[in-house]
Design an enzyme around this catalytic site. Structure first.
Site, PDB file in Angstrom:
ATOM      1  N   TYR A  60     -16.447   3.611   6.544  1.00 23.68           N
ATOM      2  CA  TYR A  60     -15.220   3.657   6.498  1.00 23.68           C
ATOM      3  C   TYR A  60     -14.704   4.018   8.105  1.00 23.68           C
ATOM      4  O   TYR A  60     -14.024   3.098   8.706  1.00 23.68           O
ATOM      5  CB  TYR A  60     -14.419   4.698   5.652  1.00 23.68           C
ATOM      6  CG  TYR A  60     -12.857   4.516   5.725  1.00 23.68           C
ATOM      7  CD1 TYR A  60     -12.087   3.711   5.473  1.00 23.68           C
ATOM      8  CD2 TYR A  60     -12.520   5.748   6.124  1.00 23.68           C
ATOM      9  CE1 TYR A  60     -10.549   3.577   5.763  1.00 23.68           C
ATOM     10  CE2 TYR A  60     -11.234   5.819   6.562  1.00 23.68           C
ATOM     11  CZ  TYR A  60     -10.357   4.873   6.135  1.00 23.68           C
ATOM     12  OH  TYR A  60      -8.900   5.216   6.313  1.00 23.68           O
ATOM     13  N   THR A  98      -7.761   6.632  11.570  1.00 19.85           N
ATOM     14  CA  THR A  98      -8.150   7.738  10.687  1.00 19.85           C
ATOM     15  C   THR A  98      -8.661   8.769  11.434  1.00 19.85           C
ATOM     16  O   THR A  98      -9.292   8.588  12.434  1.00 19.85           O
ATOM     17  CB  THR A  98      -8.983   7.066   9.811  1.00 19.85           C
ATOM     18  OG1 THR A  98      -9.501   8.176   8.912  1.00 19.85           O
ATOM     19  CG2 THR A  98     -10.062   6.327  10.117  1.00 19.85           C
ATOM     20  N   ASP A  99      -8.534   9.943  10.938  1.00 14.10           N
ATOM     21  CA  ASP A  99      -9.374  10.892  11.264  1.00 14.10           C
ATOM     22  C   ASP A  99     -10.941  10.787  11.361  1.00 14.10           C
ATOM     23  O   ASP A  99     -11.742  11.664  11.821  1.00 14.10           O
ATOM     24  CB  ASP A  99      -8.872  12.475  10.587  1.00 14.10           C
ATOM     25  CG  ASP A  99      -9.072  12.136   9.177  1.00 14.10           C
ATOM     26  OD1 ASP A  99      -8.838  11.137   8.661  1.00 14.10           O
ATOM     27  OD2 ASP A  99      -9.256  12.999   8.440  1.00 14.10           O
ATOM     28  N   LYS A 103     -13.165   1.488  10.964  1.00 14.71           N
ATOM     29  CA  LYS A 103     -11.894   1.627  11.478  1.00 14.71           C
ATOM     30  C   LYS A 103     -12.033   1.784  12.977  1.00 14.71           C
ATOM     31  O   LYS A 103     -11.210   1.349  13.593  1.00 14.71           O
ATOM     32  CB  LYS A 103     -11.300   2.693  10.855  1.00 14.71           C
ATOM     33  CG  LYS A 103     -10.839   2.624   9.195  1.00 14.71           C
ATOM     34  CD  LYS A 103      -9.824   1.781   9.011  1.00 14.71           C
ATOM     35  CE  LYS A 103      -8.290   2.294   9.640  1.00 14.71           C
ATOM     36  NZ  LYS A 103      -7.197   1.152   9.270  1.00 14.71           N
ATOM     37  N   ASP A 137      -4.319 -12.950   3.792  1.00 16.85           N
ATOM     38  CA  ASP A 137      -5.512 -11.898   3.666  1.00 16.85           C
ATOM     39  C   ASP A 137      -6.000 -11.719   5.252  1.00 16.85           C
ATOM     40  O   ASP A 137      -6.199 -12.846   5.779  1.00 16.85           O
ATOM     41  CB  ASP A 137      -6.719 -12.781   2.934  1.00 16.85           C
ATOM     42  CG  ASP A 137      -7.941 -11.881   2.887  1.00 16.85           C
ATOM     43  OD1 ASP A 137      -8.004 -11.117   3.605  1.00 16.85           O
ATOM     44  OD2 ASP A 137      -8.988 -12.057   2.004  1.00 16.85           O
ATOM     45  N   GLY A 190       0.733  -1.179  -0.221  1.00 17.23           N
ATOM     46  CA  GLY A 190       0.045   0.006   0.247  1.00 17.23           C
ATOM     47  C   GLY A 190       1.015   1.291   0.065  1.00 17.23           C
ATOM     48  O   GLY A 190       2.106   1.107   0.050  1.00 17.23           O
ATOM     49  N   MET A 191       0.134   2.373  -0.012  1.00 20.01           N
ATOM     50  CA  MET A 191       1.085   3.766  -0.236  1.00 20.01           C
ATOM     51  C   MET A 191       1.766   3.859   1.142  1.00 20.01           C
ATOM     52  O   MET A 191       2.798   4.206   0.960  1.00 20.01           O
ATOM     53  CB  MET A 191       0.003   4.944  -0.336  1.00 20.01           C
ATOM     54  CG  MET A 191       0.641   6.138  -0.610  1.00 20.01           C
ATOM     55  SD  MET A 191      -0.639   7.244  -1.054  1.00 20.01           S
ATOM     56  CE  MET A 191      -1.658   7.512   0.224  1.00 20.01           C
ATOM     57  N   LEU A 192       1.311   3.665   2.147  1.00 23.26           N
ATOM     58  CA  LEU A 192       2.006   3.762   3.565  1.00 23.26           C
ATOM     59  C   LEU A 192       3.268   2.661   3.759  1.00 23.26           C
ATOM     60  O   LEU A 192       4.330   3.016   3.895  1.00 23.26           O
ATOM     61  CB  LEU A 192       1.213   3.743   4.721  1.00 23.26           C
ATOM     62  CG  LEU A 192       2.063   4.019   6.063  1.00 23.26           C
ATOM     63  CD1 LEU A 192       3.175   5.044   6.285  1.00 23.26           C
ATOM     64  CD2 LEU A 192       1.293   3.567   7.333  1.00 23.26           C
ATOM     65  N   TRP A 229      -5.492  12.481   5.445  1.00 25.72           N
ATOM     66  CA  TRP A 229      -5.308  12.855   4.034  1.00 25.72           C
ATOM     67  C   TRP A 229      -3.865  12.630   3.745  1.00 25.72           C
ATOM     68  O   TRP A 229      -2.994  13.261   3.297  1.00 25.72           O
ATOM     69  CB  TRP A 229      -5.275  14.609   4.084  1.00 25.72           C
ATOM     70  CG  TRP A 229      -6.650  15.070   4.431  1.00 25.72           C
ATOM     71  CD1 TRP A 229      -7.848  14.310   5.091  1.00 25.72           C
ATOM     72  CD2 TRP A 229      -7.231  16.251   4.318  1.00 25.72           C
ATOM     73  NE1 TRP A 229      -8.743  15.026   5.242  1.00 25.72           N
ATOM     74  CE2 TRP A 229      -8.446  16.333   4.610  1.00 25.72           C
ATOM     75  CE3 TRP A 229      -6.701  17.362   3.328  1.00 25.72           C
ATOM     76  CZ2 TRP A 229      -9.326  17.587   4.220  1.00 25.72           C
ATOM     77  CZ3 TRP A 229      -7.533  18.525   3.217  1.00 25.72           C
ATOM     78  CH2 TRP A 229      -8.858  18.442   3.758  1.00 25.72           C
TER      79      TRP A 229
END
Ligand SMILES: NC(=O)c1ccc[n+]([C@@H]2O[C@H](COP(=O)([O-])OP(=O)(O)OC[C@H]3O[C@@H](n4cnc5c(N)ncnc54)[C@H](OP(=O)(O)O)[C@@H]3O)[C@@H](O)[C@H]2O)c1
Length: 283
Positions: free
Chosen positions: A127, A103-104, A131, A38, A12-14, A152
């Site tokens: 979402y 997450t925020d 979370k 998974d 993933g991006m992070l 973000w």
């Protein structure tokens, strides 16, 4: 003695930035993503974690498509809540500390000043709720945890607003952007630095980790437009007009208060982080 970490969501991006960042900080890192294990399948994730013998598991795997989660709540809860339950139980059973990325969007956004870690949550969308349920599983199943909320995100190699805007500015004469949602754009690089610092210090609990300052999506788009020299029109719109499937908090700026009070906050102001991302990724 070498320290070993497992990163879930490594593709993933992070994850793709965090794996080398942890390695640079002296960790031996094993990265897994959905092709390897998974998180929704306890029978897959538990033996994977056991086999790696990690001191720490960083759980950055998630379903992050906010509107997709609204359209398919079962899958959102399966991955973000039950998947996190599976990871937390495996960490408990194998004696590993757990870092859970949150997450925020756990906040309702009714405030107009930054949220601290101790403030009540009230997610508005699937979402955020999935979370937040993940957070509760982490707290219930293992005391040796770090819950790290961010927001973000942008960084190399992931779908994110900054790169989307840069692309739209190449293709379109006019781009419409929402003015009435406020947050703090955060580089994966800054978040990775915060995660390394949190792990080194070893104080369990809930943290906020995002870049400093605040802006709207429109303000962020303006900053990107300035830096890339966009000559088209930026047109303001509202969240109500945009009418996305998932409701989002109007204000979700996070204060990194736990970091400030303990080991210090390594995150830069968002403007500097965005500028670096656009400069390094310029093509
Ligand atoms: N991006 C943001 O703006 C943002 C903001 C606040 C918090 N966060 C949190 O930060 C963390 C990292 O976000 P990110 O932006 O790096 O997300 P990302 O790019 O979507 O990466 C998440 C990774 O998890 C994988 N994954 C999805 N379902 C899985 C499953 N069932 N088992 C194992 N892996 C699975 C994804 O694979 P596929 O790509 O194949 O689905 C993807 O590689 C997440 O916990 C997210 O909730 C992100």
């Amino acid at each position: 003695m070498s320290r070993r970490a497992v990163v879930l969501g490594a593709a993933g991006m992070l994850g793709r930035l965090l794996v080398p960042a942890l390695a640079r900080a002296g960790w031996e890192v094993v990265g897994y993503d959905i092709a390897d294990a998974d998180v929704t399948r306890a029978e897959e994730i538990a033996p994977r974690i056991a086999a790696a013998h990690p001191q720490v598991v960083v759980h950055a795997a998630a379903l992050t498509d906010v509107d997709g989660c609204e359209r398919d709540p079962d899958q959102a809860y399966r991955v973000n809540a039950i998947g996190t339950r599976n990871v937390a139980a495996a960490c408990r059973d194998h004696g590993a500390e757990l870092v859970y990325l949150s997450t925020d969007f756990v906040f309702d956004g009714a405030k107009r000043s930054p949220y601290q870690e101790d403030e009540p949550v009230g997610p508005l969308c699937v979402y955020g709720r999935s979370k937040e349920w993940g957070e509760r599983f982490v707290r219930e199943l293992t005391a040796r945890h770090y819950i790290v909320r961010t927001q973000w995100l942008f960084g190399p190699g992931g779908r994110n607003f900054v790169d989307t805007m840069r692309q739209l500015f190449r293709e379109r004469d006019a781009v419409r952007v929402v003015t009435d949602q406020i947050g703090s754009p955060t580089a994966t690089r800054d978040l990775a630095a915060a995660l390394v610092r949190i792990l080194e210090a070893g104080g369990h609990g809930t943290y906020h980790a995002s870049c400093g300052g605040e802006t709207s999506w429109f303000g962020l788009a303006e900053a990107i437009a300035r830096q890339v020299g966009y000559r088209g029109r930026l047109e303001p719109t509202t969240a109500a007009q945009w009418n996305a499937p998932a409701p989002r908090p109007a204000y979700s700026v996070l204060r990194n208060y736990h970091l400030e009070l303990t080991v210090g906050d390594p995150c830069r102001p968002w403007e500097a982080a965005v500028e670096e991302h656009l400069r390094d990724g310029a093509s």
